[in-house]
Design a protein around this motif. Structure first.
Motif, mmCIF file in Angstrom:
data_model
loop_
_atom_site.group_PDB
_atom_site.id
_atom_site.type_symbol
_atom_site.label_atom_id
_atom_site.label_comp_id
_atom_site.label_asym_id
_atom_site.label_seq_id
_atom_site.Cartn_x
_atom_site.Cartn_y
_atom_site.Cartn_z
ATOM 1 N N ALA A 6 0.805 -1.220 0.000
ATOM 2 C CA ALA A 6 0.000 0.000 0.000
ATOM 3 C C ALA A 6 0.837 1.268 0.000
ATOM 4 N N GLY A 7 1.999 1.278 0.622
ATOM 5 C CA GLY A 7 2.825 2.489 0.670
ATOM 6 C C GLY A 7 4.103 2.376 -0.110
ATOM 7 N N ALA A 8 4.167 1.452 -1.068
ATOM 8 C CA ALA A 8 5.409 1.181 -1.797
ATOM 9 C C ALA A 8 5.778 2.338 -2.719
ATOM 10 N N GLY A 9 7.080 2.420 -3.015
ATOM 11 C CA GLY A 9 7.562 3.395 -3.981
ATOM 12 C C GLY A 9 7.328 2.920 -5.397
ATOM 13 N N VAL A 10 7.021 3.854 -6.273
ATOM 14 C CA VAL A 10 6.734 3.550 -7.668
ATOM 15 C C VAL A 10 7.671 4.392 -8.539
ATOM 16 N N GLN A 11 8.306 3.744 -9.502
ATOM 17 C CA GLN A 11 9.212 4.436 -10.427
ATOM 18 C C GLN A 11 8.808 4.139 -11.861
ATOM 19 N N VAL A 12 9.007 5.135 -12.738
ATOM 20 C CA VAL A 12 8.810 4.972 -14.171
ATOM 21 C C VAL A 12 10.194 5.047 -14.817
ATOM 22 N N LEU A 13 10.556 4.002 -15.575
ATOM 23 C CA LEU A 13 11.867 3.917 -16.212
ATOM 24 C C LEU A 13 11.711 3.966 -17.722
ATOM 25 N N ASN A 14 12.644 4.641 -18.390
ATOM 26 C CA ASN A 14 12.625 4.641 -19.849
ATOM 27 C C ASN A 14 13.315 3.386 -20.383
ATOM 28 N N ALA A 15 13.438 3.298 -21.694
ATOM 29 C CA ALA A 15 13.978 2.080 -22.301
ATOM 30 C C ALA A 15 15.446 1.862 -21.976
ATOM 31 N N LEU A 16 16.133 2.901 -21.499
ATOM 32 C CA LEU A 16 17.530 2.750 -21.117
ATOM 33 C C LEU A 16 17.686 2.409 -19.642
ATOM 34 N N GLY A 17 16.557 2.230 -18.934
ATOM 35 C CA GLY A 17 16.631 1.900 -17.522
ATOM 36 C C GLY A 17 16.786 3.104 -16.627
ATOM 37 N N GLN A 18 16.610 4.305 -17.150
ATOM 38 C CA GLN A 18 16.754 5.520 -16.361
ATOM 39 C C GLN A 18 15.407 5.899 -15.739
ATOM 40 N N VAL A 19 15.442 6.307 -14.456
ATOM 41 C CA VAL A 19 14.226 6.725 -13.761
ATOM 42 C C VAL A 19 13.848 8.115 -14.246
ATOM 43 N N VAL A 20 12.637 8.232 -14.807
ATOM 44 C CA VAL A 20 12.186 9.517 -15.335
ATOM 45 C C VAL A 20 11.032 10.103 -14.519
ATOM 46 N N LEU A 21 10.450 9.286 -13.624
ATOM 47 C CA LEU A 21 9.335 9.766 -12.789
ATOM 48 C C LEU A 21 9.221 8.833 -11.598
ATOM 49 N N SER A 22 8.865 9.356 -10.427
ATOM 50 C CA SER A 22 8.719 8.498 -9.253
ATOM 51 C C SER A 22 7.669 9.078 -8.324
ATOM 52 N N GLY A 23 7.179 8.225 -7.425
ATOM 53 C CA GLY A 23 6.192 8.640 -6.429
ATOM 54 C C GLY A 23 5.960 7.510 -5.441
ATOM 55 N N ALA A 24 5.069 7.739 -4.482
ATOM 56 C CA ALA A 24 4.742 6.715 -3.482
ATOM 57 C C ALA A 24 3.227 6.541 -3.414
ATOM 58 N N ALA A 25 2.799 5.285 -3.393
ATOM 59 C CA ALA A 25 1.363 4.994 -3.328
ATOM 60 C C ALA A 25 0.843 5.294 -1.918
ATOM 61 N N SER A 26 -0.299 5.916 -1.840
ATOM 62 C CA SER A 26 -0.949 6.196 -0.561
ATOM 63 C C SER A 26 -2.246 5.404 -0.514
ATOM 64 N N GLY A 27 -2.314 4.461 0.423
ATOM 65 C CA GLY A 27 -3.487 3.603 0.485
ATOM 66 C C GLY A 27 -3.593 2.678 -0.709
ATOM 67 N N GLY A 28 -2.492 2.397 -1.359
ATOM 68 C CA GLY A 28 -2.474 1.484 -2.494
ATOM 69 C C GLY A 28 -2.852 2.118 -3.808
ATOM 70 N N ILE A 29 -3.086 3.456 -3.817
ATOM 71 C CA ILE A 29 -3.485 4.137 -5.046
ATOM 72 C C ILE A 29 -2.469 5.241 -5.350
ATOM 73 N N LEU A 30 -2.089 5.334 -6.620
ATOM 74 C CA LEU A 30 -1.200 6.410 -7.055
ATOM 75 C C LEU A 30 -1.601 6.822 -8.461
ATOM 76 N N ASN A 31 -1.810 8.150 -8.638
ATOM 77 C CA ASN A 31 -2.113 8.695 -9.951
ATOM 78 C C ASN A 31 -0.871 9.422 -10.475
#
Length: 939
Positions: free
Chosen positions: A885-910
């Protein structure tokens, strides 16, 4: 067609209109190669190997060359150099492997075409100013008028103009041509030098005695005028050489069958008494031992001063022939002594001379003149100055003439306008008066550098030794010291001082008894880094001189050699070598044998037009589909084998248009080798293939291509290829009875250990026109797809029978589908053995080794992990299960680079992905002991 070729050569020379020009070698003469025999070996030892290659016309290149002399240390023997023709499309690596396998050959190389260095004037350049273009301002700049008060040269002194397009009827040139009166034009070789009627030079491009004008190119006329235009005839201009004459040697073709002949002209000029040789031509890269041999012969064996233009690239690059040993490399400056806008600069440049707005004989007519620019015209000024030095100092060797020119320049590094190029323009700008009059000059110089162990490149953590041979060229020196300094943060000099002491003129010394000691950094070195070391020579009286030597670090390949195989593994999917010429990498050897794999590498495909590889294609080139994500590294010992190697690479993602036609796969490669008994004849190659496209790949084909070269007892490779269906083992073998001379490597192959449905395709490399796969004219994507997609249709067919041939084989697999973001693993065993039974035994051992290699791992669950909408145009909703529910979320591009990140609150993240470029991304969720991923497409 001829004019188009000349235009191409000029564009290459000035760095225009040829994409990727700085990264590629110069063009080569199609179908023509050159080799050098090892001492004590004869051409007859090559007959079988040449026959197998389909080669013809083996002939000694310099039959009249002078033998090396013990009185001239470092002289070279050109009599062992031969040239020959090979069929169109034959890979250099193939010919090289076959001939080196005979043990009689020192090197095999292509013949490069080096372009003339003409740089046309620009309307806004200084050359458009009236007070410059209408006068020879440069003669005053280099103090030529006062130098002529010392000497005007001599008609016995000759400069060779190796170039093209010389108008020998020009009013300011016709009386300056050096003729060979020992061979008048009568249809005979009167002077027995191997050339008939070479009364007025020679045309080495078209192999005739017409070295004169070519209406498509004026370059040679312009170069000749700078050096040797007639002085005192009341016409035109004055060449710096004054009374000295020039020998015209044409090197550029003006017939359909002609070929570039620059290095043949150098040898001819040296053999025919030219005291100075000018080369106003060249290209970036393409180092050649053949070319270096020809120059060494002229400079050392024949004692000619060899001068070359440094190039018009406006970059810090090695430019050949200017960057070879024994060459006086000349770059260019303007009338203000500021570096010319287009001139090359590097630490191999010896000096500079005026090279912009140079008024000279133009060449379109017999009485025309014009201003031209480029280092092409700085070089003949310096070459002519060398002739005048040889007149005043007739006892000087060629090396001493070059030293005097270097040590009498006017320093221009101190000018603020040259601050950016300080140390890369040599000792300064040519001053002819000082070169003829300055006394008590000193120059000691490192004449050779030898690294031990000798390697093409050094890996992180390596230690090495460097031996320097020093010669004093001018006045005696005392208290001479050579200090070695690293200019690279990746090399440390542990011992860098060599106290030479006193040296007489032409005296020599070496630190072989106590060489310099170096250490390469253990980590942090970028791939394929060039490290520069500086020699600083100092002596009593204030003498100081700097020289530089380079070494290559952190090569983009590793070598697995824990067992009886030694295999180079590259960072971009190739095996053995990273290039078709076979110069980057160490190939594949078995129990100390010569290389047995001419070319090898990974193939991926989904259709005839979507194929990824770095193997040969048409025109002697290689495809460049794979791009490195992580350098190939070697671990010894590894966690699962005695040696392990890893690499990561990918191809491009297929786009909407025709620009990109690759498969769209990221690859993680692992390789394993063991030193233990029973596992010494194979290396395991494992490829993890991940679909990085938004589409399902159906089907996906993957395989390894191997162009085998197993030597026969006669030095050739009479090979055949076959298929063992029970083991999914494709292999190549030598036809005939095994003899001790054949060596241990007579069977080699690839076994598919893991993957989809097996496939094999055996190829006769010399197949006739019309064959489904014909490597003689390249290896097209459609042909590669055919080899992967034909299953085992050719399983019962062999290539090379009945008499043996040059063969290749593709062993691969077919996977029905691979969804976006999904991965699959394909594994091969690469094997070499003395017999078929041993090969099969090793193939079984490889299967057993792989079965126990990795423990089974439970697949990660993605239950409750949802993202939508997918594909998305911007907003993305992420829903996670309760444990995350509180895990970290990362968005990676095709080269494996983190381009966006956030943390889920209550299991939901927009997440708002709108700022990201359209394409494929990976969503990664990191929780306690768990990592979950999903592919996300942004439209």
């Amino acid at each position: 067609m001829k004019n188009a070729l000349r235009l191409f050569l000029f564009l290459v020379a000035i760095g225009l209109a040829v994409p990727g020009w700085a990264q590629t070698a110069p063009p080569t003469i199609p179908g023509r190669l050159v080799l050098k025999l090892r001492p004590g070996h004869a051409p007859a030892q090559l007959e079988a190997a040449l026959s197998r290659l389909g080669a013809a016309g083996l002939q000694q290149k310099f039959p009249h060359a002078q033998a090396p002399s013990a009185e001239r240390p470092g002289s070279v023997d050109l009599r062992g150099i031969y040239q020959f023709q090979v069929p169109a499309g034959l890979a250099l690596g193939k010919a090289r492997a076959a001939l080196l396998a005979t043990g009689a050959v020192e090197y095999v190389e292509p013949l490069y075409v080096r372009a003339p260095l003409y740089q046309p004037n620009d309307p806004l350049a200084d050359s458009t100013l009236t007070d410059i273009t209408n006068s020879q301002f440069y003669l005053k700049q280099i103090q030529a008028y006062r130098a002529w008060d010392v000497t005007r040269g001599d008609t016995s002194l000759v400069i060779a103009i190796t170039d093209g397009g010389m108008r020998l009827t020009h009013e300011d040139l016709r009386q300056q041509v050096k003729h060979n009166y020992a061979d008048p034009i009568n249809g005979l070789d009167d002077d027995n030098d191997g050339f008939v009627d070479n009364f007025t030079g020679w045309d080495f491009a078209n192999n005739d005695n017409d070295s004169g004008f070519d209406p498509a190119i004026y370059h040679g006329t312009q170069v000749a005028g700078v050096a040797a235009a007639r002085v005192g005839n009341g016409l035109g201009l004055a060449g710096l050489g004054n009374l000295c004459k020039f020998m015209p040697l044409n090197i550029y073709p003006n017939t359909p069958t002609g070929t570039f002949g620059g290095y043949e002209a150098i040898v001819y000029a040296a053999d025919h008494g030219c005291q100075v040789i000018n080369m106003s031509w060249g290209a970036i890269g393409g180092y050649s031992r053949f070319e270096q041999d020809a120059i060494t012969y002229a400079a050392v064996n024949r004692d000619a001063v060899v001068v070359a233009a440094a190039g018009n690239s406006n970059t810090d690059v090695l430019f050949y022939p200017a960057s070879y040993d024994h060459v006086l490399s000349v770059s260019g400056v303007q009338n203000t002594d500021q570096k010319s806008p287009g001139a090359t600069f590097n630490r191999r440049v010896d000096m500079v001379a005026p090279g912009l707005s140079i008024v000279t004989t133009y060449g379109a007519q017999d009485h025309d003149y014009g201003a031209v620019g480029g280092t092409s015209f700085a070089a003949p000024l310096t070459a002519a100055a060398a002739l005048l030095v040889r007149k005043v100092f007739p006892q000087y060797t060629a090396a001493q003439v070059m030293a005097r020119l270097r040590q009498t320049t006017d320093n221009i590094d101190a000018l603020p306008v040259n601050a950016a190029w300080a140390g890369r323009l040599g000792t300064g700008r040519l001053n002819v008066l000082k070169a003829l009059t300055r006394a008590n000059l000193q120059e000691a110089r490192v004449v050779s550098s030898t690294f031990a162990p000798a390697r093409a490149a050094y890996a992180p953590g390596d230690t090495l030794r460097l031996t320097a041979d020093v010669q004093n060229l001018l006045q005696p020196v005392a208290g001479l010291t050579v200090t070695l300094t690293s200019l690279s943060p990746y090399v440390t000099v542990r011992q860098g001082s060599f106290a030479v002491g006193s040296l007489a003129t032409l005296g020599r010394a070496t630190n072989a008894a106590a060489p310099f000691r170096l250490a390469v950094a253990a980590s942090g070195i970028p791939l394929n880094t060039t490290a520069t070391l500086r020699y600083r020579l100092t002596a009593a009286g204030g003498f100081q001189y700097d020289q530089y030597v380079d070494l290559q670090l952190n090569p983009d390949y590793v070598v697995l050699n824990a067992n009886d195989l030694a295999l180079a593994l590259t960072s971009r999917g190739n095996l053995g070598y990273d290039n078709l010429a076979g110069t980057i990498g160490t190939g594949l050897s078995y129990r100390g044998s010569s290389n047995v794999l001419s070319e090898g590498g990974l193939l991926l495909a989904t259709s005839p037009t979507r194929v990824s590889d770095r193997l040969r294609t048409s025109g002697g080139q290689a495809r460049q589909s794979f791009f490195s994500l992580a350098q190939a590294t070697r671990q010894q010992p590894g966690p699962r084998a005695d040696q392990e190697a890893r690499a990561a690479f990918r191809d491009t993602i297929p786009g909407a248009g025709p620009r990109v036609r690759s498969v769209g796969v990221a690859v993680r490669q692992r390789a394993y080798a063991w030193a233990t008994a029973g596992r010494r004849d194979f290396v395991l190659l494992e490829y993890s293939l991940k679909n990085i496209t938004p589409d399902t790949l159906k089907p996906l084909y993957a395989g390894l291509f191997a162009d085998w070269d197993l030597p026969n007892s006669d030095g050739a490779a009479h090979n055949a290829a076959a298929w063992d269906s029970t083991r999914a083992l494709g292999y190549c073998y030598v036809l005939g009875t095994t003899t001790p001379q054949m060596g241990p490597a007579v069977y080699a192959g690839l076994r598919l250990l893991r993957g989809g449905t097996p496939a094999v395709y055996s190829i006769n490399n010399g197949a006739p026109v019309g064959a489904a796969v014909r490597l003689a004219d390249g290896f097209s994507p459609a042909e590669k797809f055919l080899t992967l997609s034909s299953g085992t249709a050719r399983a019962q067919r062999t290539a090379g029978l009945p008499g043996g041939a040059d063969v290749s084989q593709v062993v691969g697999m077919r996977l029905a589908r691979l969804a976006p973001g999904d991965s699959t693993t394909v594994t091969f065993a690469l094997l070499v053995a003395p017999t078929l039974a041993q090969l099969q035994t090793s193939a079984d051992a490889a299967a057993q080794a792989y079965a126990t290699l990795l423990p089974a791992r439970a697949a990660a669950t993605t239950a409750g992990f949802e993202v939508y909408p997918n594909p998305t145009t911007g907003l993305l909703r992420v829903e996670l299960p309760a444990p995350l529910a509180g895990a970290g979320v990362q968005v990676l591009n095709a080269l494996g680079q983190v381009v966006l990140s956030g943390a889920a609150s209550g299991g939901i993240l927009n997440l708002n992905l709108a700022p990201l470029a359209p394409g494929l991304y990976i969503l990664r969720v990191q929780g306690p002991g768990t990592v979950l991923t999903k592919a996300v497409v942004v439209q």
